[in-house]
Design an enzyme around this catalytic site. Structure first.
Site, PDB file in Angstrom:
ATOM      1  N   SER A 145       0.844  -1.194   0.000  1.00 33.32           N
ATOM      2  CA  SER A 145       0.000   0.000   0.000  1.00 33.32           C
ATOM      3  C   SER A 145       0.888   1.255   0.000  1.00 33.32           C
ATOM      4  O   SER A 145       1.724   1.396  -0.879  1.00 33.32           O
ATOM      5  CB  SER A 145      -0.955  -0.075   1.196  1.00 33.32           C
ATOM      6  OG  SER A 145      -2.002   0.837   1.052  1.00 33.32           O
ATOM      7  N   ASP A 287      -9.386  -5.548  -5.424  1.00 32.14           N
ATOM      8  CA  ASP A 287      -8.956  -4.419  -4.585  1.00 32.14           C
ATOM      9  C   ASP A 287      -9.699  -3.178  -5.075  1.00 32.14           C
ATOM     10  O   ASP A 287      -9.543  -2.763  -6.226  1.00 32.14           O
ATOM     11  CB  ASP A 287      -7.437  -4.252  -4.731  1.00 32.14           C
ATOM     12  CG  ASP A 287      -6.858  -3.141  -3.859  1.00 32.14           C
ATOM     13  OD1 ASP A 287      -7.619  -2.251  -3.439  1.00 32.14           O
ATOM     14  OD2 ASP A 287      -5.642  -3.170  -3.604  1.00 32.14           O
ATOM     15  N   HIS A 317      -7.944  -4.933  -0.654  1.00 30.62           N
ATOM     16  CA  HIS A 317      -6.711  -4.199  -0.350  1.00 30.62           C
ATOM     17  C   HIS A 317      -6.016  -4.754   0.899  1.00 30.62           C
ATOM     18  O   HIS A 317      -4.808  -4.587   1.061  1.00 30.62           O
ATOM     19  CB  HIS A 317      -7.051  -2.718  -0.151  1.00 30.62           C
ATOM     20  CG  HIS A 317      -5.849  -1.827  -0.184  1.00 30.62           C
ATOM     21  ND1 HIS A 317      -5.105  -1.596  -1.335  1.00 30.62           N
ATOM     22  CD2 HIS A 317      -5.236  -1.113   0.791  1.00 30.62           C
ATOM     23  CE1 HIS A 317      -4.111  -0.767  -1.061  1.00 30.62           C
ATOM     24  NE2 HIS A 317      -4.166  -0.466   0.231  1.00 30.62           N
TER      25      HIS A 317
HETATM   26  C1  LIG Z   1      -2.794   3.418   1.062  1.00 28.98           C
HETATM   27  C2  LIG Z   1      -2.706   2.873   2.462  1.00 28.98           C
HETATM   28  O1  LIG Z   1      -1.614   2.819   2.962  1.00 28.98           O
HETATM   29  S1  LIG Z   1      -4.076   2.374   3.226  1.00 28.98           S
HETATM   30  C3  LIG Z   1      -3.644   1.263   4.511  1.00 28.98           C
HETATM   31  C4  LIG Z   1      -4.422   0.034   4.325  1.00 28.98           C
HETATM   32  N1  LIG Z   1      -4.509  -0.927   5.367  1.00 28.98           N
HETATM   33  C5  LIG Z   1      -4.768  -0.751   6.692  1.00 28.98           C
HETATM   34  O2  LIG Z   1      -4.713   0.296   7.301  1.00 28.98           O
HETATM   35  C6  LIG Z   1      -5.196  -1.977   7.404  1.00 28.98           C
HETATM   36  C7  LIG Z   1      -6.694  -1.955   7.550  1.00 28.98           C
HETATM   37  N2  LIG Z   1      -7.189  -3.193   8.111  1.00 28.98           N
HETATM   38  C8  LIG Z   1      -7.197  -3.476   9.427  1.00 28.98           C
HETATM   39  O3  LIG Z   1      -6.747  -2.658  10.239  1.00 28.98           O
HETATM   40  C9  LIG Z   1      -7.732  -4.827   9.825  1.00 28.98           C
HETATM   41  O4  LIG Z   1      -8.409  -4.662  11.032  1.00 28.98           O
HETATM   42  C10 LIG Z   1      -6.632  -5.902  10.002  1.00 28.98           C
HETATM   43  C11 LIG Z   1      -6.112  -6.268   8.611  1.00 28.98           C
HETATM   44  C12 LIG Z   1      -5.483  -5.394  10.866  1.00 28.98           C
HETATM   45  C13 LIG Z   1      -7.200  -7.107  10.691  1.00 28.98           C
HETATM   46  O5  LIG Z   1      -8.254  -7.586   9.912  1.00 28.98           O
HETATM   47  P1  LIG Z   1      -9.053  -8.900  10.428  1.00 28.98           P
HETATM   48  O6  LIG Z   1      -8.094  -9.957  10.788  1.00 28.98           O
HETATM   49  O7  LIG Z   1     -10.056  -9.257   9.400  1.00 28.98           O
HETATM   50  O8  LIG Z   1      -9.705  -8.441  11.710  1.00 28.98           O
HETATM   51  P2  LIG Z   1     -11.116  -7.842  11.754  1.00 28.98           P
HETATM   52  O9  LIG Z   1     -11.139  -6.716  10.787  1.00 28.98           O
HETATM   53  O10 LIG Z   1     -12.085  -8.934  11.597  1.00 28.98           O
HETATM   54  O11 LIG Z   1     -11.221  -7.359  13.254  1.00 28.98           O
HETATM   55  C14 LIG Z   1     -10.487  -6.267  13.710  1.00 28.98           C
HETATM   56  C15 LIG Z   1     -10.928  -5.971  15.133  1.00 28.98           C
HETATM   57  O12 LIG Z   1     -12.327  -5.686  15.138  1.00 28.98           O
HETATM   58  C16 LIG Z   1     -12.980  -6.528  16.089  1.00 28.98           C
HETATM   59  N3  LIG Z   1     -14.269  -6.953  15.564  1.00 28.98           N
HETATM   60  C17 LIG Z   1     -14.488  -7.748  14.496  1.00 28.98           C
HETATM   61  N4  LIG Z   1     -15.816  -7.915  14.329  1.00 28.98           N
HETATM   62  C18 LIG Z   1     -16.442  -7.226  15.299  1.00 28.98           C
HETATM   63  C19 LIG Z   1     -17.800  -7.020  15.663  1.00 28.98           C
HETATM   64  N5  LIG Z   1     -18.803  -7.543  14.976  1.00 28.98           N
HETATM   65  N6  LIG Z   1     -18.047  -6.242  16.734  1.00 28.98           N
HETATM   66  C20 LIG Z   1     -17.064  -5.687  17.430  1.00 28.98           C
HETATM   67  N7  LIG Z   1     -15.736  -5.865  17.165  1.00 28.98           N
HETATM   68  C21 LIG Z   1     -15.448  -6.615  16.097  1.00 28.98           C
HETATM   69  C22 LIG Z   1     -12.087  -7.729  16.245  1.00 28.98           C
HETATM   70  O13 LIG Z   1     -12.270  -8.318  17.515  1.00 28.98           O
HETATM   71  C23 LIG Z   1     -10.712  -7.138  16.081  1.00 28.98           C
HETATM   72  O14 LIG Z   1     -10.271  -6.612  17.327  1.00 28.98           O
HETATM   73  P3  LIG Z   1      -8.789  -6.983  17.882  1.00 28.98           P
HETATM   74  O15 LIG Z   1      -7.842  -6.392  16.868  1.00 28.98           O
HETATM   75  O16 LIG Z   1      -8.751  -6.308  19.200  1.00 28.98           O
HETATM   76  O17 LIG Z   1      -8.723  -8.467  17.904  1.00 28.98           O
END
Ligand SMILES: CC(=O)SCCNC(=O)CCNC(=O)[C@H](O)C(C)(C)COP(=O)(O)OP(=O)(O)OC[C@H]1O[C@@H](n2cnc3c(N)ncnc32)[C@H](O)[C@@H]1OP(=O)(O)O
Length: 342
Positions: A145, A287, A317
Site C-alpha cells: 500500500s 482491490d 486491499h
Molecule cells: C494506502 C494505504 O496505505 S491504506 C492502509 C491500508 N490498510 C490498513 O490500514 C489496514 C486496515 N485493516 C485493518 O486494520 C484490519 O483490522 C486488520 C487487517 C489489521 C485485521 O483484519 P481482520 O483480521 O479481518 O480483523 P477484523 O477486521 O475482523 O477485526 C479487527 C478488530 O475488530 C474486532 N471486531 C471484528 N468484528 C467485530 C464485531 N462484529 N463487533 C465488534 N468488534 C469486532 C475484532 O475483535 C478485532 O479486534 P482486535 O484487533 O482487538 O482483535
C-alpha cells in the site's frame, strides 16, 4: 538542491560496543535529520526505526500502509503485536534468522508534522536512515500500500541502495476514484473538527476507509444478519465491526498523521520507467482502492524490470495482511538469495 543530514542517533537496548555477535536480535532507535521536503522546505525530523534479525543477514525494508509503523512483528525484545505478525517468523521469507528486517515510522506518523508530505520525502528519509545505520544497500524492500509507493520512490531516487522491490497493492499514481474517497474521508475529519468532535470525525473517516480496504463479497458473507432496531433506530449488522475499527484507530492515531499521510497517497505520481530496480508488482483482483488495471499499467511501464503476480482474494486491499501464506510464498521467491533452497 535537496539537503539532508542525520544529526543524532539513539539505540534501545544499547548495542554492545565491541562485538556484533553480542548485539541484540532487535533494536529500536531514533535519529534526527534535516530534510528538504518537496512541498514544505527544510525541516528537522525525527526518524524512528526497529531492526530485527541476524546482524550479518541481508537487510529487507518492510513498509506497510499509512497506519503501519516500525514494529513489524512481535519479537523476543519487543513482544507486543506487530502490524504484520503473520508474515514474519521461522521458515517464512521474512525470517529474522536469515533476513534483517528494518521497520520504520513514516515521517508524519507522529502527528508532529502539519505540512504536505511527499512519498519522495519518505524515500529520502529512508536513505538518511540507512546512512545513519551504516547500511550501504538493502537486499530488498517489501512495500504494501503506502509502503509500495515509498518503495517506488526509493527505487527512483536511490536505486544504488536497493536490490529489488516488491510492491504490493500500490500503483504509480492513485486512482482518481480512490482519491475522491479519501478526500471525503478527510472532510469527515474536518466536519468533526467543526463540531469540536475531532475523534468522531477521525473514526468516521477510518470506517469509510475500512470499506475501501475490504470487499462487498466479504461483507456479504460476514454481515448478512437482519438489522436490529435499537433505541428506536435501525442498526445494520456491520455497525459493531465498523465502530470497533474506528475506535481502535482513534486510540492510536493522531489526526494530523492521518490527514497528512492520506494526502500523501494522493500526491504520489511517478513515472514507472524511472524505477531503476527489478520490481515485482503484486496485485489483488477485487482491490477497490488500487485496481488491477493500474498495476498492469505500472508493470507495462517497468518494461523488462517488471513482473506481475495477481491474487484473487475476498479481502481486497487488506489481502497482504490476511492472505499471509500466499503472500509469503510470493516473497520467498522474490527475496531468495542465489544458492538458497526453494
Ligand atoms: C494506502 C494505504 O496505505 S491504506 C492502509 C491500508 N490498510 C490498513 O490500514 C489496514 C486496515 N485493516 C485493518 O486494520 C484490519 O483490522 C486488520 C487487517 C489489521 C485485521 O483484519 P481482520 O483480521 O479481518 O480483523 P477484523 O477486521 O475482523 O477485526 C479487527 C478488530 O475488530 C474486532 N471486531 C471484528 N468484528 C467485530 C464485531 N462484529 N463487533 C465488534 N468488534 C469486532 C475484532 O475483535 C478485532 O479486534 P482486535 O484487533 O482487538 O482483535
Amino acid at each position: 538542491m535537496r539537503f539532508a543530514t542525520a544529526t543524532a542517533i539513539r539505540d534501545y537496548p544499547p548495542a554492545a560496543p565491541d562485538s556484533a555477535a553480542l548485539a541484540p536480535a532487535a533494536v529500536r532507535g531514533e535519529i534526527d535529520v534535516r530534510l528538504a521536503m518537496r512541498h514544505a522546505g527544510e525541516r528537522t525530523l525525527r526518524l524512528r526505526y526497529e531492526l530485527v534479525g541476524r546482524v550479518d543477514a541481508p537487510v529487507v525494508l518492510v513498509a506497510g500502509g499509512i497506519s503501519a509503523h516500525r514494529h513489524i512483528a512481535a519479537n523476543a525484545v519487543f513482544g507486543e503485536k506487530g502490524w504484520a505478525d503473520g508474515l514474519v517468523g521461522c521458515g517464512r521469507a521474512l525470517d529474522p534468522a536469515h533476513r534483517r528486517l528494518l521497520g520504520l515510522d513514516f515521517i508524519g506518523a507522529d502527528g508532529e508534522l502539519d505540512v504536505p508530505i511527499d512519498t519522495a520525502d519518505q524515500a529520502d528519509a529512508v536513505a538518511l536512515l540507512l546512512d545513519a545505520l551504516g547500511i550501504d544497500s538493502l537486499h530488498g524492500c517489501v512495500g504494501y500500500s503506502y509502503g509500495a509507493l515509498v518503495g517506488q520512490q526509493l527505487a527512483i531516487r536511490h536505486p544504488q541502495r536497493l536490490g529489488r522491490l516488491v510492491a504490493v497493492s500500490g500503483a504509480h499514481r492513485p486512482h482518481p476514484y480512490a482519491s475522491a474517497w479519501r478526500a471525503l474521508q478527510r472532510r469527515a475529519v474536518a466536519l468533526g473538527q467543526l463540531q469540536c468532535a475531532e475523534s468522531h470525525g477521525l473514526a468516521l473517516a477510518r470506517q469509510f476507509a475500512m470499506l475501501s480496504y475490504r470487499t462487498p463479497e466479504e461483507f456479504g458473507e460476514r454481515f448478512d444478519a437482519q438489522p436490529e432496531v435499537v433505541n428506536g433506530r435501525v442498526r445494520v449488522a456491520a455497525e459493531d465491526y465498523l465502530d470497533a475499527a474506528g475506535a481502535q484507530y482513534v486510540a492510536r492515531t493522531r489526526v494530523n498523521a492521518y490527514l497528512r499521510l492520506s494526502e500523501s497517497i494522493d500526491l504520489h505520481r511517478v513515472e514507472p520507467a524511472a524505477i531503476g530496480v527489478p520490481t515485482l508488482v503484486v496485485a489483488v483482483e477485487g482491490d477497490r482502492l488500487v485496481p488491477l488495471s493500474d498495476l498492469v499499467s505500472l508493470v507495462e511501464g517497468l518494461g523488462t524490470r517488471g513482473s506481475l503476480r495477481v491474487l484473487r482474494s475476498p479481502y481486497g486491499h487488506d489481502a497482504f495482511l490476511k492472505e499471509t501464506d500466499r503472500i509469503d510464498a510470493i516473497l520467498a521467491n522474490a527475496l531468495r538469495l542465489p544458492g538458497e533452497n526453494a
